[in-house]
Design a protein around this motif. Structure first.
Motif, PDB file in Angstrom:
ATOM      1  N   ASN A 121     -39.289  66.946 -82.584  1.00 46.32           N
ATOM      2  CA  ASN A 121     -38.583  68.205 -82.834  1.00 46.32           C
ATOM      3  C   ASN A 121     -37.405  68.367 -81.886  1.00 46.32           C
ATOM      4  O   ASN A 121     -36.331  68.816 -82.289  1.00 46.32           O
ATOM      5  N   ILE A 124     -34.602  66.220 -83.055  1.00 49.60           N
ATOM      6  CA  ILE A 124     -33.939  66.779 -84.239  1.00 49.60           C
ATOM      7  C   ILE A 124     -33.029  67.939 -83.830  1.00 49.60           C
ATOM      8  O   ILE A 124     -31.894  68.049 -84.288  1.00 49.60           O
TER       9      ILE A 124
ATOM     10  N   THR B 131     -44.190  71.984 -88.742  1.00 49.78           N
ATOM     11  CA  THR B 131     -43.102  72.594 -87.966  1.00 49.78           C
ATOM     12  C   THR B 131     -41.997  71.592 -87.639  1.00 49.78           C
ATOM     13  O   THR B 131     -41.085  71.933 -86.903  1.00 49.78           O
ATOM     14  N   ILE B 132     -42.097  70.368 -88.159  1.00 48.76           N
ATOM     15  CA  ILE B 132     -41.048  69.360 -87.871  1.00 48.76           C
ATOM     16  C   ILE B 132     -39.697  69.880 -88.373  1.00 48.76           C
ATOM     17  O   ILE B 132     -39.580  70.323 -89.508  1.00 48.76           O
ATOM     18  N   GLY B 133     -38.714  69.828 -87.509  1.00 49.34           N
ATOM     19  CA  GLY B 133     -37.351  70.173 -87.904  1.00 49.34           C
ATOM     20  C   GLY B 133     -37.062  71.655 -87.930  1.00 49.34           C
ATOM     21  O   GLY B 133     -36.034  72.060 -88.463  1.00 49.34           O
ATOM     22  N   GLN B 134     -37.942  72.468 -87.373  1.00 43.76           N
ATOM     23  CA  GLN B 134     -37.668  73.906 -87.379  1.00 43.76           C
ATOM     24  C   GLN B 134     -37.085  74.347 -86.051  1.00 43.76           C
ATOM     25  O   GLN B 134     -37.419  73.794 -85.033  1.00 43.76           O
TER      26      GLN B 134
END
Lengths: 133, 134
Positions: A121, A124, B131-134
Protein backbone atom coordinates in the motif's frame (compact mmCIF):
# COMPACT_ATOMS: atom_id res chain seq x y z
CA UNK A 1 6.34 2.07 -18.62
CA UNK A 2 3.75 -0.55 -17.81
CA UNK A 3 6.44 -3.16 -17.36
CA UNK A 4 8.17 -0.85 -14.85
CA UNK A 5 4.97 -0.67 -12.82
CA UNK A 6 4.70 -4.41 -13.08
CA UNK A 7 8.29 -4.88 -11.94
CA UNK A 8 7.70 -2.63 -8.95
CA UNK A 9 4.75 -4.69 -7.76
CA UNK A 10 5.99 -8.11 -8.86
CA UNK A 11 7.90 -8.82 -5.66
CA UNK A 12 4.93 -8.11 -3.42
CA UNK A 13 2.62 -10.14 -5.59
CA UNK A 14 4.89 -13.17 -5.48
CA UNK A 15 5.48 -12.82 -1.76
CA UNK A 16 1.75 -12.52 -1.03
CA UNK A 17 0.93 -15.56 -3.15
CA UNK A 18 3.57 -17.55 -1.32
CA UNK A 19 2.37 -16.34 2.09
CA UNK A 20 -1.21 -17.24 1.16
CA UNK A 21 -0.13 -20.67 0.07
CA UNK A 22 1.84 -21.20 3.29
CA UNK A 23 -1.17 -20.07 5.33
CA UNK A 24 -3.20 -22.75 3.61
CA UNK A 25 -0.64 -25.45 4.42
CA UNK A 26 -0.47 -24.37 8.06
CA UNK A 27 -4.27 -24.34 8.21
CA UNK A 28 -4.37 -27.91 7.01
CA UNK A 29 -1.80 -28.87 9.66
CA UNK A 30 -3.91 -27.33 12.43
CA UNK A 31 -7.12 -28.82 11.03
CA UNK A 32 -5.58 -32.30 11.02
CA UNK A 33 -4.19 -32.09 14.56
CA UNK A 34 -6.29 -35.12 15.58
CA UNK A 35 -6.02 -37.18 12.39
CA UNK A 36 -4.04 -40.41 12.83
CA UNK A 37 -0.98 -40.78 10.57
CA UNK A 38 -1.17 -37.20 9.33
CA UNK A 39 2.25 -35.67 8.65
CA UNK A 40 2.62 -31.92 9.15
CA UNK A 41 3.89 -30.10 6.05
CA UNK A 42 5.37 -26.72 5.36
CA UNK A 43 7.49 -24.86 2.82
CA UNK A 44 10.89 -23.26 3.32
CA UNK A 45 9.62 -19.75 2.74
CA UNK A 46 12.82 -17.89 1.83
CA UNK A 47 14.08 -20.47 -0.64
CA UNK A 48 10.59 -20.85 -2.13
CA UNK A 49 10.32 -17.08 -2.60
CA UNK A 50 13.78 -16.88 -4.12
CA UNK A 51 12.90 -19.72 -6.46
CA UNK A 52 9.66 -18.03 -7.50
CA UNK A 53 11.38 -14.65 -8.06
CA UNK A 54 14.16 -16.11 -10.16
CA UNK A 55 11.43 -18.00 -12.10
CA UNK A 56 13.50 -21.10 -11.54
CA UNK A 57 11.20 -23.42 -9.60
CA UNK A 58 12.85 -25.17 -6.68
CA UNK A 59 10.38 -27.98 -7.12
CA UNK A 60 12.11 -31.23 -7.96
CA UNK A 61 8.92 -33.24 -8.33
CA UNK A 62 8.42 -35.75 -11.12
CA UNK A 63 7.42 -34.48 -14.56
CA UNK A 64 3.91 -35.51 -15.54
CA UNK A 65 3.60 -35.98 -19.29
CA UNK A 66 0.36 -37.94 -19.42
CA UNK A 67 -2.91 -37.43 -17.56
CA UNK A 68 -2.60 -40.99 -16.30
CA UNK A 69 0.68 -40.30 -14.54
CA UNK A 70 0.65 -39.86 -10.80
CA UNK A 71 2.37 -36.63 -9.81
CA UNK A 72 4.85 -36.70 -6.98
CA UNK A 73 4.01 -34.89 -3.79
CA UNK A 74 5.23 -31.33 -3.52
CA UNK A 75 3.79 -30.18 -6.81
CA UNK A 76 1.82 -26.98 -6.73
CA UNK A 77 1.25 -23.90 -8.79
CA UNK A 78 3.64 -21.75 -6.76
CA UNK A 79 6.56 -24.02 -7.62
CA UNK A 80 7.46 -24.28 -3.94
CA UNK A 81 8.67 -27.60 -2.62
CA UNK A 82 6.43 -28.83 0.17
CA UNK A 83 8.48 -30.51 2.87
CA UNK A 84 7.56 -32.60 5.89
CA UNK A 85 8.20 -31.27 9.36
CA UNK A 86 10.72 -33.01 11.59
CA UNK A 87 8.66 -34.09 14.62
CA UNK A 88 9.95 -33.04 18.02
CA UNK A 89 7.52 -35.15 20.01
CA UNK A 90 5.90 -37.63 17.61
CA UNK A 91 2.73 -39.23 18.91
CA UNK A 92 1.94 -42.93 18.89
CA UNK A 93 -0.81 -42.58 16.25
CA UNK A 94 1.72 -41.37 13.66
CA UNK A 95 0.59 -37.74 13.77
CA UNK A 96 3.43 -35.20 13.64
CA UNK A 97 1.44 -31.99 14.24
CA UNK A 98 2.88 -29.96 17.10
CA UNK A 99 0.12 -27.49 17.90
CA UNK A 100 2.43 -24.91 19.53
CA UNK A 101 4.70 -24.79 16.48
CA UNK A 102 1.80 -24.64 14.05
CA UNK A 103 -0.04 -21.91 15.93
CA UNK A 104 3.05 -19.69 16.22
CA UNK A 105 3.91 -20.21 12.56
CA UNK A 106 0.29 -19.47 11.61
CA UNK A 107 0.29 -16.22 13.58
CA UNK A 108 3.72 -15.26 12.28
CA UNK A 109 2.71 -15.92 8.70
CA UNK A 110 -0.47 -13.85 9.12
CA UNK A 111 1.51 -10.90 10.50
CA UNK A 112 4.02 -11.13 7.66
CA UNK A 113 1.14 -11.20 5.19
CA UNK A 114 -0.36 -8.03 6.66
CA UNK A 115 3.07 -6.36 6.81
CA UNK A 116 3.50 -7.20 3.16
CA UNK A 117 0.16 -5.59 2.34
CA UNK A 118 1.10 -2.47 4.32
CA UNK A 119 4.35 -2.15 2.38
CA UNK A 120 2.50 -2.70 -0.89
CA UNK A 121 0.00 0.00 0.00
CA UNK A 122 2.87 2.35 0.85
CA UNK A 123 4.44 1.72 -2.52
CA UNK A 124 1.17 2.32 -4.34
CA UNK A 125 0.65 5.56 -2.43
CA UNK A 126 4.20 6.59 -3.31
CA UNK A 127 3.55 5.99 -7.00
CA UNK A 128 0.21 7.79 -6.86
CA UNK A 129 2.01 10.79 -5.39
CA UNK A 130 4.54 10.65 -8.23
CA UNK A 131 1.75 10.47 -10.83
CA UNK A 132 -0.41 13.24 -9.39
CA UNK A 133 2.49 15.51 -8.48
CA UNK B 1 -7.01 -17.31 -4.18
CA UNK B 2 -5.42 -19.77 -1.83
CA UNK B 3 -6.56 -17.93 1.31
CA UNK B 4 -10.16 -18.94 0.66
CA UNK B 5 -9.08 -22.54 1.00
CA UNK B 6 -8.35 -21.84 4.67
CA UNK B 7 -12.12 -21.51 5.15
CA UNK B 8 -12.74 -24.86 3.46
CA UNK B 9 -10.05 -26.54 5.54
CA UNK B 10 -11.13 -25.01 8.86
CA UNK B 11 -14.78 -25.67 8.00
CA UNK B 12 -14.15 -29.35 7.32
CA UNK B 13 -12.23 -29.65 10.59
CA UNK B 14 -15.03 -27.91 12.52
CA UNK B 15 -17.61 -30.26 11.02
CA UNK B 16 -15.46 -33.26 11.97
CA UNK B 17 -14.85 -31.99 15.51
CA UNK B 18 -18.52 -31.28 16.07
CA UNK B 19 -19.36 -34.80 14.95
CA UNK B 20 -16.79 -36.05 17.47
CA UNK B 21 -18.50 -33.94 20.12
CA UNK B 22 -21.85 -35.47 19.12
CA UNK B 23 -20.43 -38.95 19.60
CA UNK B 24 -19.01 -37.96 22.99
CA UNK B 25 -22.42 -36.65 24.01
CA UNK B 26 -24.05 -39.90 22.92
CA UNK B 27 -21.48 -41.95 24.85
CA UNK B 28 -21.76 -39.90 28.02
CA UNK B 29 -25.55 -39.85 28.08
CA UNK B 30 -25.72 -43.59 27.45
CA UNK B 31 -23.02 -44.48 29.97
CA UNK B 32 -25.60 -46.40 32.03
CA UNK B 33 -27.95 -47.67 29.32
CA UNK B 34 -28.05 -51.38 30.08
CA UNK B 35 -30.38 -52.04 27.17
CA UNK B 36 -31.42 -50.45 23.88
CA UNK B 37 -33.90 -50.89 21.02
CA UNK B 38 -32.15 -54.10 19.88
CA UNK B 39 -32.06 -55.52 23.39
CA UNK B 40 -28.27 -55.20 23.66
CA UNK B 41 -26.51 -52.82 26.04
CA UNK B 42 -25.18 -49.60 24.49
CA UNK B 43 -21.71 -49.84 22.91
CA UNK B 44 -19.43 -46.79 23.02
CA UNK B 45 -18.83 -45.17 19.60
CA UNK B 46 -15.66 -43.53 18.37
CA UNK B 47 -15.07 -41.38 15.27
CA UNK B 48 -12.19 -42.05 12.89
CA UNK B 49 -10.68 -38.95 11.29
CA UNK B 50 -8.93 -39.05 7.97
CA UNK B 51 -7.16 -36.34 6.01
CA UNK B 52 -8.88 -35.50 2.74
CA UNK B 53 -7.45 -33.58 -0.18
CA UNK B 54 -9.19 -30.19 -0.59
CA UNK B 55 -7.27 -29.16 -3.70
CA UNK B 56 -4.37 -30.65 -5.67
CA UNK B 57 -1.87 -28.31 -4.00
CA UNK B 58 -1.05 -30.37 -0.96
CA UNK B 59 -3.43 -28.87 1.60
CA UNK B 60 -5.89 -31.23 3.19
CA UNK B 61 -9.00 -30.95 5.30
CA UNK B 62 -10.54 -33.45 7.68
CA UNK B 63 -13.25 -35.97 7.01
CA UNK B 64 -14.92 -38.42 9.38
CA UNK B 65 -14.06 -41.74 7.74
CA UNK B 66 -16.49 -43.62 9.93
CA UNK B 67 -17.99 -44.14 13.33
CA UNK B 68 -16.82 -47.40 14.87
CA UNK B 69 -18.05 -49.37 17.87
CA UNK B 70 -15.51 -49.26 20.66
CA UNK B 71 -13.88 -52.73 20.78
CA UNK B 72 -13.14 -52.65 24.52
CA UNK B 73 -14.96 -55.34 26.53
CA UNK B 74 -18.26 -54.48 28.19
CA UNK B 75 -18.38 -53.79 31.92
CA UNK B 76 -19.83 -56.58 34.04
CA UNK B 77 -21.52 -55.32 37.19
CA UNK B 78 -22.66 -57.67 39.95
CA UNK B 79 -26.27 -56.75 40.66
CA UNK B 80 -28.41 -59.91 41.19
CA UNK B 81 -31.68 -58.02 41.76
CA UNK B 82 -31.42 -56.25 38.38
CA UNK B 83 -34.02 -57.52 35.83
CA UNK B 84 -31.29 -57.88 33.16
CA UNK B 85 -28.90 -59.84 35.38
CA UNK B 86 -27.67 -63.16 33.99
CA UNK B 87 -27.68 -66.47 35.85
CA UNK B 88 -24.53 -65.52 37.78
CA UNK B 89 -26.08 -62.19 38.83
CA UNK B 90 -24.00 -59.99 36.53
CA UNK B 91 -25.44 -57.18 34.38
CA UNK B 92 -23.66 -56.21 31.14
CA UNK B 93 -23.17 -52.44 31.22
CA UNK B 94 -21.90 -50.17 28.39
CA UNK B 95 -18.13 -49.99 27.82
CA UNK B 96 -18.14 -46.18 28.09
CA UNK B 97 -15.02 -44.80 29.76
CA UNK B 98 -16.47 -41.66 31.33
CA UNK B 99 -13.11 -40.07 32.18
CA UNK B 100 -11.80 -40.78 28.70
CA UNK B 101 -14.91 -39.26 27.16
CA UNK B 102 -14.54 -36.08 29.24
CA UNK B 103 -10.96 -35.72 27.98
CA UNK B 104 -12.19 -36.39 24.45
CA UNK B 105 -14.78 -33.64 24.89
CA UNK B 106 -12.20 -31.08 26.05
CA UNK B 107 -9.87 -32.02 23.20
CA UNK B 108 -12.67 -31.69 20.63
CA UNK B 109 -13.75 -28.33 21.95
CA UNK B 110 -10.16 -26.98 21.97
CA UNK B 111 -9.62 -28.16 18.40
CA UNK B 112 -12.89 -26.52 17.41
CA UNK B 113 -11.74 -23.23 18.98
CA UNK B 114 -8.41 -23.49 17.15
CA UNK B 115 -10.24 -23.76 13.86
CA UNK B 116 -12.52 -20.82 14.65
CA UNK B 117 -9.41 -18.76 15.46
CA UNK B 118 -7.87 -19.81 12.19
CA UNK B 119 -10.95 -18.68 10.27
CA UNK B 120 -10.91 -15.30 12.02
CA UNK B 121 -7.24 -14.81 11.13
CA UNK B 122 -7.87 -15.69 7.50
CA UNK B 123 -10.87 -13.34 7.48
CA UNK B 124 -8.86 -10.41 8.81
CA UNK B 125 -6.16 -11.14 6.23
CA UNK B 126 -8.69 -11.12 3.41
CA UNK B 127 -10.26 -7.91 4.68
CA UNK B 128 -6.81 -6.37 4.65
CA UNK B 129 -6.38 -7.48 1.04
CA UNK B 130 -9.48 -5.43 0.18
CA UNK B 131 -7.68 -2.28 1.33
CA UNK B 132 -4.93 -2.59 -1.32
CA UNK B 133 -4.54 0.70 -3.16
CA UNK B 134 -6.74 2.79 -0.90
Amino acid sequence: MISKLDDALQFHQTALTMRGYRQQLLASNIANADTPNFKARDIDFSSALQGALSSRPTNTGLAVTSPRHIGSSGENTTGARVLYRTPVQPSIDGNTVNMDVERTQFAENAIHYEANLTLLNGQIRFMMAAIQG
Amino acid sequence: MSLFNVFDIAGSAMAAQSQRLNVVASNLSNADSATSSNGQPYRAKQVVFSATQINPQGASGVRVAGVIDDPTPMKMVYEPQHPLANAQGYVTMPNVNVVGEMVNMISASRSYQNNVDMMNTAKSMLLKVLTIGQ
